[in-house]
Design a protein around this motif. Structure first.
Motif, PDB file in Angstrom:
ATOM      1  N   PHE A 242      10.173   7.420 -14.011  1.00 27.63           N
ATOM      2  CA  PHE A 242      10.109   6.747 -12.715  1.00 27.63           C
ATOM      3  C   PHE A 242       9.757   5.274 -12.906  1.00 27.63           C
ATOM      4  CE2 PHE A 242       9.896  11.066 -11.348  1.00 27.63           C
ATOM      5  CZ  PHE A 242      10.325  11.092 -10.027  1.00 27.63           C
ATOM      6  N   PHE A 243      10.111   4.480 -11.903  1.00 26.45           N
ATOM      7  CA  PHE A 243       9.837   3.047 -11.913  1.00 26.45           C
ATOM      8  C   PHE A 243       8.886   2.714 -10.774  1.00 26.45           C
ATOM      9  CE2 PHE A 243      10.812  -1.287 -10.416  1.00 26.45           C
ATOM     10  CZ  PHE A 243      10.665  -2.016 -11.589  1.00 26.45           C
ATOM     11  N   GLN A 244       7.860   1.922 -11.070  1.00 31.46           N
ATOM     12  CA  GLN A 244       6.903   1.502 -10.034  1.00 31.46           C
ATOM     13  C   GLN A 244       7.191   0.083  -9.566  1.00 31.46           C
ATOM     14  OE1 GLN A 244       2.424   2.141 -10.064  1.00 31.46           O
ATOM     15  NE2 GLN A 244       2.470  -0.061 -10.480  1.00 31.46           N
ATOM     16  N   HIS A 245       7.310  -0.076  -8.267  1.00 33.03           N
ATOM     17  CA  HIS A 245       7.487  -1.397  -7.663  1.00 33.03           C
ATOM     18  C   HIS A 245       6.270  -1.679  -6.793  1.00 33.03           C
ATOM     19  CE1 HIS A 245       9.850  -4.112  -4.622  1.00 33.03           C
ATOM     20  NE2 HIS A 245       8.921  -4.773  -5.288  1.00 33.03           N
ATOM     21  N   ALA A 246       5.490  -2.695  -7.175  1.00 35.14           N
ATOM     22  CA  ALA A 246       4.321  -3.105  -6.393  1.00 35.14           C
ATOM     23  C   ALA A 246       4.739  -4.249  -5.469  1.00 35.14           C
ATOM     24  CB  ALA A 246       3.191  -3.545  -7.314  1.00 35.14           C
ATOM     25  N   LYS A 247       4.785  -3.973  -4.188  1.00 32.18           N
ATOM     26  CA  LYS A 247       5.227  -4.967  -3.198  1.00 32.18           C
ATOM     27  C   LYS A 247       4.025  -5.523  -2.443  1.00 32.18           C
ATOM     28  CE  LYS A 247       8.379  -5.520   0.728  1.00 32.18           C
ATOM     29  NZ  LYS A 247       9.328  -4.816   1.636  1.00 32.18           N
ATOM     30  N   ARG A 248       3.950  -6.834  -2.338  1.00 33.92           N
ATOM     31  CA  ARG A 248       2.840  -7.469  -1.624  1.00 33.92           C
ATOM     32  C   ARG A 248       3.172  -7.561  -0.140  1.00 33.92           C
ATOM     33  NH1 ARG A 248      -0.007 -13.402  -2.576  1.00 33.92           N
ATOM     34  NH2 ARG A 248      -2.161 -12.649  -2.532  1.00 33.92           N
ATOM     35  N   LEU A 249       2.336  -6.967   0.681  1.00 36.82           N
ATOM     36  CA  LEU A 249       2.545  -6.973   2.128  1.00 36.82           C
ATOM     37  C   LEU A 249       1.744  -8.081   2.804  1.00 36.82           C
ATOM     38  CD1 LEU A 249       2.322  -3.126   2.822  1.00 36.82           C
ATOM     39  CD2 LEU A 249       4.361  -4.498   2.326  1.00 36.82           C
ATOM     40  N   GLY A 250       0.783  -8.602   2.113  1.00 41.88           N
ATOM     41  CA  GLY A 250      -0.101  -9.638   2.631  1.00 41.88           C
ATOM     42  C   GLY A 250      -1.211  -9.840   1.622  1.00 41.88           C
TER      43      GLY A 250
END
Length: 311
Positions: A242-250
């Motif tokens: 699996f691949f982890q994508h850390a997305k910044r929401l704020g």
């Protein structure tokens, strides 16, 4: 004739250890700060490292120029400054993890795609999770609360700084996951695999590998070496990748999403697995370049003559 001053090695070692523990006390104090104070401190730190210290400015600028040759000098400078601001935030957030409460965590972190991750991990006796130095990777250890099995978090032990290493490991393991030294990752994973105890093995797989690595590929327009371990473990166990994508929401708010990269590693060429991982990383980095760790000397090695480039 002047006499040389003989330094007592025990006293000098004691002084160094005292300094290390003083730093840990400072970090623990910072970890107690409310987020408002933490980000005020980050703003001050940003001005210091941008204008006074100019932290690894040459490394960052060089990495950005190679990664984005189409950008002008002013655009590269803007990207570098955006990176500095992000770097200050994420550095202090990593310290805050030591005292981050479960209530604060639930307000600031969300997870997407954990259902599929859990299902396949249970069905296939575990899973491999490839993350990278993008956004706040340290907080992703809270994934343990979403899993039906143990999360193994592979890390590089800090050399000659036991207090700092201990501080970081306590922060990383506070949600129940197990921190595993890089050199023991394969052994620990295979032990769980043989006992048929599913685990999710989490690796920050964009670490700079040795030049002697057999896996070299183009990553962000430059040749880079990759550790063969993650691919070898996946192929040996045939656990889905699996691949982890850390997305910044704020500021201080993140969404961690998990997508299936390779379902049958044993039936997939190791080069294909690596290229899929690189492709996903580049896709994410290009969407918001400032959130990648450009201060990391990722491309410091040169590919040895005779080592093939994966394409």
């Amino acid at each position: 004739m002047s006499k040389k001053k003989i330094q007592n090695p025990k006293s000098s070692g004691l002084f160094r250890d005292s300094g290390k523990w003083a730093v840990i006390l400072l970090l623990k104090a910072i970890a107690r700060l409310p987020f408002g104070c933490l980000y005020f401190l980050s703003d001050v730190l940003y001005l210091i490292i941008k204008d006074l210290v100019k932290y690894r400015s040459e490394v960052i600028t060089d990495n950005l120029i190679h990664a984005f040759p189409e950008k002008s000098a002013s655009e590269i400078l803007q990207l570098r400054n955006k990176f500095y601001r992000y770097f200050c935030d994420v550095s202090l957030e990593s310290i805050k993890l030591y005292r981050l409460s479960e209530k604060e965590l639930k307000k600031r972190v969300t997870f997407v795609g954990t259902e599929t991750l859990n299902q396949l991990a249970e069905k296939r006796n575990g899973a491999i999770l490839l993350a990278f130095h993008y956004n706040n990777w340290e907080w992703s250890g809270a994934l343990q609360q979403q899993l039906n099995c143990k999360l193994l978090m592979v890390y590089n032990k800090m050399r000659d700084n036991e207090p700092m290493d201990d501080f970081l490991q306590k922060a990383r393991e506070k949600w129940g996951g197990e921190a595993v030294k890089m050199g023991r990752a394969a052994k620990v994973t295979f032990r769980y695999f043989e006992q048929q105890k599913p685990v999710v093995l989490g690796l920050i797989a964009d670490q700079s590998a040795l030049a002697s690595s057999p896996l070299w590929a183009v990553f962000m327009n430059r040749e880079a070496a990759f550790f063969p371990g993650p691919v070898k473990i996946a192929q040996k166990t045939n656990q889905p990748v699996f691949f982890q994508h850390a997305k910044r929401l704020g500021r201080g708010k993140y969404e961690y999403s998990y997508s299936l990269l390779v379902e049958e590693p044993a039936q997939t060429d190791e080069r294909e697995i690596l290229l899929r991982y690189i492709e996903k990383m580049e896709e994410v980095i290009k969407s918001n370049p400032e959130y990648y760790l450009w201060s990391h000397k990722r491309w410091k090695h040169k590919r040895p003559q005779g080592t093939a480039l994966i394409q």
